[in-house]
Design a protein around this motif. Sequence first.
Motif, PDB file in Angstrom:
ATOM      1  N   GLY A 115       0.708  -1.177  -0.038  1.00 49.36           N
ATOM      2  CA  GLY A 115       0.026  -0.030   0.088  1.00 49.36           C
ATOM      3  C   GLY A 115       0.809   1.259  -0.034  1.00 49.36           C
ATOM      4  O   GLY A 115       0.296   2.260   0.153  1.00 49.36           O
ATOM      5  N   GLY A 116       2.354   1.099  -0.072  1.00 55.36           N
ATOM      6  CA  GLY A 116       3.116   2.235  -0.172  1.00 55.36           C
ATOM      7  C   GLY A 116       2.737   2.860  -1.557  1.00 55.36           C
ATOM      8  O   GLY A 116       2.468   2.282  -2.502  1.00 55.36           O
ATOM      9  N   VAL A 117       3.104   4.214  -1.540  1.00 50.48           N
ATOM     10  CA  VAL A 117       2.814   5.158  -2.764  1.00 50.48           C
ATOM     11  C   VAL A 117       4.066   5.149  -3.419  1.00 50.48           C
ATOM     12  O   VAL A 117       4.935   5.666  -3.057  1.00 50.48           O
ATOM     13  CB  VAL A 117       2.344   6.617  -2.280  1.00 50.48           C
ATOM     14  N   LEU A 118       4.325   4.634  -4.698  1.00 45.45           N
ATOM     15  CA  LEU A 118       5.351   4.422  -5.472  1.00 45.45           C
ATOM     16  C   LEU A 118       4.997   5.221  -6.920  1.00 45.45           C
ATOM     17  O   LEU A 118       4.084   4.981  -7.425  1.00 45.45           O
ATOM     18  CB  LEU A 118       5.838   2.995  -5.728  1.00 45.45           C
ATOM     19  N   VAL A 119       5.568   6.172  -7.188  1.00 43.48           N
ATOM     20  CA  VAL A 119       5.384   7.189  -8.278  1.00 43.48           C
ATOM     21  C   VAL A 119       6.830   7.034  -9.172  1.00 43.48           C
ATOM     22  O   VAL A 119       7.948   7.472  -8.698  1.00 43.48           O
ATOM     23  CB  VAL A 119       5.222   8.622  -7.737  1.00 43.48           C
ATOM     24  N   ILE A 120       6.441   6.745 -10.479  1.00 40.74           N
ATOM     25  CA  ILE A 120       7.677   6.809 -11.341  1.00 40.74           C
ATOM     26  C   ILE A 120       7.220   7.585 -12.331  1.00 40.74           C
ATOM     27  O   ILE A 120       6.181   7.798 -12.954  1.00 40.74           O
ATOM     28  CB  ILE A 120       8.000   5.260 -12.046  1.00 40.74           C
ATOM     29  N   LEU A 121       8.212   8.570 -12.771  1.00 38.85           N
ATOM     30  CA  LEU A 121       8.112   9.653 -13.805  1.00 38.85           C
ATOM     31  C   LEU A 121       8.497   8.853 -15.317  1.00 38.85           C
ATOM     32  O   LEU A 121       9.316   8.066 -15.528  1.00 38.85           O
ATOM     33  CB  LEU A 121       9.361  10.542 -13.707  1.00 38.85           C
ATOM     34  N   GLY A 122       7.561   9.196 -16.213  1.00 34.10           N
ATOM     35  CA  GLY A 122       7.413   8.659 -17.637  1.00 34.10           C
ATOM     36  C   GLY A 122       6.960   7.353 -17.892  1.00 34.10           C
ATOM     37  O   GLY A 122       6.320   6.637 -16.778  1.00 34.10           O
ATOM     38  N   SER A 123       6.592   7.046 -19.126  1.00 33.44           N
ATOM     39  CA  SER A 123       5.791   5.826 -19.253  1.00 33.44           C
ATOM     40  C   SER A 123       6.700   4.462 -19.224  1.00 33.44           C
ATOM     41  O   SER A 123       6.151   3.387 -19.128  1.00 33.44           O
ATOM     42  CB  SER A 123       5.508   5.746 -20.887  1.00 33.44           C
ATOM     43  N   ARG A 124       7.898   4.585 -18.950  1.00 28.32           N
ATOM     44  CA  ARG A 124       8.524   3.203 -18.661  1.00 28.32           C
ATOM     45  C   ARG A 124       8.305   2.459 -17.546  1.00 28.32           C
ATOM     46  O   ARG A 124       8.757   1.586 -17.165  1.00 28.32           O
ATOM     47  CB  ARG A 124      10.284   3.520 -18.652  1.00 28.32           C
ATOM     48  N   GLY A 125       7.738   3.461 -16.501  1.00 27.55           N
ATOM     49  CA  GLY A 125       7.171   2.579 -15.259  1.00 27.55           C
ATOM     50  C   GLY A 125       6.519   1.479 -15.451  1.00 27.55           C
ATOM     51  O   GLY A 125       6.652   0.521 -14.666  1.00 27.55           O
ATOM     52  N   ARG A 126       5.717   1.334 -16.551  1.00 28.57           N
ATOM     53  CA  ARG A 126       4.981   0.212 -16.717  1.00 28.57           C
ATOM     54  C   ARG A 126       5.645  -1.147 -17.139  1.00 28.57           C
ATOM     55  O   ARG A 126       5.074  -2.135 -16.789  1.00 28.57           O
ATOM     56  CB  ARG A 126       3.740   0.456 -17.854  1.00 28.57           C
ATOM     57  N   ASP A 127       6.842  -1.003 -17.689  1.00 26.09           N
ATOM     58  CA  ASP A 127       7.717  -1.902 -18.044  1.00 26.09           C
ATOM     59  C   ASP A 127       8.183  -2.418 -16.714  1.00 26.09           C
ATOM     60  O   ASP A 127       8.732  -3.789 -16.733  1.00 26.09           O
ATOM     61  CB  ASP A 127       9.018  -1.482 -18.919  1.00 26.09           C
ATOM     62  N   LEU A 128       8.101  -1.870 -15.697  1.00 26.40           N
ATOM     63  CA  LEU A 128       8.658  -2.611 -14.502  1.00 26.40           C
ATOM     64  C   LEU A 128       7.930  -3.584 -13.862  1.00 26.40           C
ATOM     65  O   LEU A 128       8.139  -4.406 -12.882  1.00 26.40           O
ATOM     66  CB  LEU A 128       8.993  -1.515 -13.436  1.00 26.40           C
ATOM     67  N   GLU A 129       6.708  -3.610 -14.284  1.00 29.10           N
ATOM     68  CA  GLU A 129       5.559  -4.450 -13.913  1.00 29.10           C
ATOM     69  C   GLU A 129       5.372  -4.700 -12.353  1.00 29.10           C
ATOM     70  O   GLU A 129       5.580  -5.730 -11.577  1.00 29.10           O
ATOM     71  CB  GLU A 129       5.824  -6.189 -14.333  1.00 29.10           C
ATOM     72  N   ILE A 130       5.423  -3.604 -11.820  1.00 30.21           N
ATOM     73  CA  ILE A 130       5.313  -3.491 -10.100  1.00 30.21           C
ATOM     74  C   ILE A 130       3.780  -3.223  -9.971  1.00 30.21           C
ATOM     75  O   ILE A 130       3.226  -2.039 -10.406  1.00 30.21           O
ATOM     76  CB  ILE A 130       6.068  -2.553  -9.572  1.00 30.21           C
ATOM     77  N   PRO A 131       2.758  -4.045  -9.484  1.00 34.94           N
ATOM     78  CA  PRO A 131       1.393  -3.732  -8.903  1.00 34.94           C
ATOM     79  C   PRO A 131       1.439  -2.310  -8.416  1.00 34.94           C
ATOM     80  O   PRO A 131       2.185  -2.192  -7.270  1.00 34.94           O
ATOM     81  CB  PRO A 131       1.039  -5.070  -8.416  1.00 34.94           C
ATOM     82  N   GLY A 132       0.453  -1.665  -8.424  1.00 33.58           N
ATOM     83  CA  GLY A 132      -0.025  -0.565  -7.560  1.00 33.58           C
ATOM     84  C   GLY A 132       0.863   0.850  -7.729  1.00 33.58           C
ATOM     85  O   GLY A 132       0.983   1.784  -7.262  1.00 33.58           O
ATOM     86  N   ILE A 133       1.697   0.706  -8.855  1.00 33.88           N
ATOM     87  CA  ILE A 133       2.617   1.928  -9.347  1.00 33.88           C
ATOM     88  C   ILE A 133       1.902   2.767  -9.871  1.00 33.88           C
ATOM     89  O   ILE A 133       0.828   2.745 -10.683  1.00 33.88           O
ATOM     90  CB  ILE A 133       3.744   1.395 -10.297  1.00 33.88           C
ATOM     91  N   HIS A 134       2.217   4.198  -9.527  1.00 33.13           N
ATOM     92  CA  HIS A 134       1.746   5.265 -10.387  1.00 33.13           C
ATOM     93  C   HIS A 134       2.595   6.049 -11.019  1.00 33.13           C
ATOM     94  O   HIS A 134       3.511   6.163 -10.664  1.00 33.13           O
ATOM     95  CB  HIS A 134       1.221   6.410  -9.094  1.00 33.13           C
ATOM     96  N   GLN A 135       2.094   6.369 -12.193  1.00 31.09           N
ATOM     97  CA  GLN A 135       2.734   7.117 -13.299  1.00 31.09           C
ATOM     98  C   GLN A 135       2.410   8.487 -13.523  1.00 31.09           C
ATOM     99  O   GLN A 135       1.341   8.689 -13.343  1.00 31.09           O
ATOM    100  CB  GLN A 135       2.743   6.227 -14.566  1.00 31.09           C
ATOM    101  N   ALA A 136       3.626   8.976 -13.689  1.00 32.90           N
ATOM    102  CA  ALA A 136       3.306  10.766 -14.016  1.00 32.90           C
ATOM    103  C   ALA A 136       3.994  10.935 -15.418  1.00 32.90           C
ATOM    104  O   ALA A 136       5.138  10.516 -15.489  1.00 32.90           O
ATOM    105  CB  ALA A 136       3.810  11.408 -12.972  1.00 32.90           C
ATOM    106  N   ALA A 137       3.525  11.402 -16.263  1.00 34.54           N
ATOM    107  CA  ALA A 137       3.939  11.672 -17.544  1.00 34.54           C
ATOM    108  C   ALA A 137       4.918  13.039 -17.630  1.00 34.54           C
ATOM    109  O   ALA A 137       5.761  12.827 -18.028  1.00 34.54           O
ATOM    110  CB  ALA A 137       2.731  12.032 -18.734  1.00 34.54           C
ATOM    111  N   MET A 138       4.543  13.701 -16.784  1.00 33.90           N
ATOM    112  CA  MET A 138       5.217  15.322 -16.543  1.00 33.90           C
ATOM    113  C   MET A 138       5.768  15.336 -14.910  1.00 33.90           C
ATOM    114  O   MET A 138       5.004  14.939 -14.334  1.00 33.90           O
ATOM    115  CB  MET A 138       4.561  16.202 -17.186  1.00 33.90           C
ATOM    116  N   PRO A 139       6.984  15.756 -14.797  1.00 37.20           N
ATOM    117  CA  PRO A 139       7.154  16.071 -13.381  1.00 37.20           C
ATOM    118  C   PRO A 139       6.097  17.115 -12.653  1.00 37.20           C
ATOM    119  O   PRO A 139       5.989  16.828 -11.593  1.00 37.20           O
ATOM    120  CB  PRO A 139       8.519  16.912 -13.372  1.00 37.20           C
ATOM    121  N   GLU A 140       5.449  17.820 -13.421  1.00 35.58           N
ATOM    122  CA  GLU A 140       4.556  18.908 -12.873  1.00 35.58           C
ATOM    123  C   GLU A 140       2.956  18.110 -12.227  1.00 35.58           C
ATOM    124  O   GLU A 140       2.456  18.618 -11.515  1.00 35.58           O
ATOM    125  CB  GLU A 140       3.973  19.892 -13.834  1.00 35.58           C
TER     126      GLU A 140
END
Length: 190
Positions: A115-140
Amino acid sequence: RPPDVGPNSIWWPYYRPIATYMKRLSWLMTDSTNQAQVAVLCEADHLPWVIAKPLYQNQIEFNYLRDDLLASSFCKLQGDLVAIQHQQYRAIVVEDHHLVAGEVRDRLAEFARAGGVLVILGSRGRDLEIPGIHQAAMPEEIPGLLRHLLCVDMVLTPANSDLRFSHVVKGDVHLYMLVNEGDGPIQTEV
């Protein structure tokens, strides 16, 4: 302090107030613990700045967390928290997805599953196959995402990107330090 504070410096008449301010600031920050809920994953020789800038500008306090420390026994996963020394993080933000490999990836996946919040910048985050990951397209996008997922200490109305803050606990006392890094006054509600 100014680089030259001798009697021939234009700052000399103001040395006492500057020194007193620095003494008080040093007292405040010595043996206190900041209450950052967010860690920005980094390397020992590189600190990401692209994602740090919008965090600073949106009053989201963070600490850098080295990838090798996250993978070590110094860091403890306690449910949806990452704990190291006196710090406990509810969110980890990753700018460089290359850091998410090996033991670091395993620890981040365990953190996100709990349940920890994991945020990865960019679309490459989905390649990591980590369930519950949050992706941000832009730093803002990251501050808004974190505000939605965490209970934040401070909200400004209207927003002001020049205000920085730190929430520290010294003994049993909670202290908030506000700093205007801009050139003009700030008028806002906190």
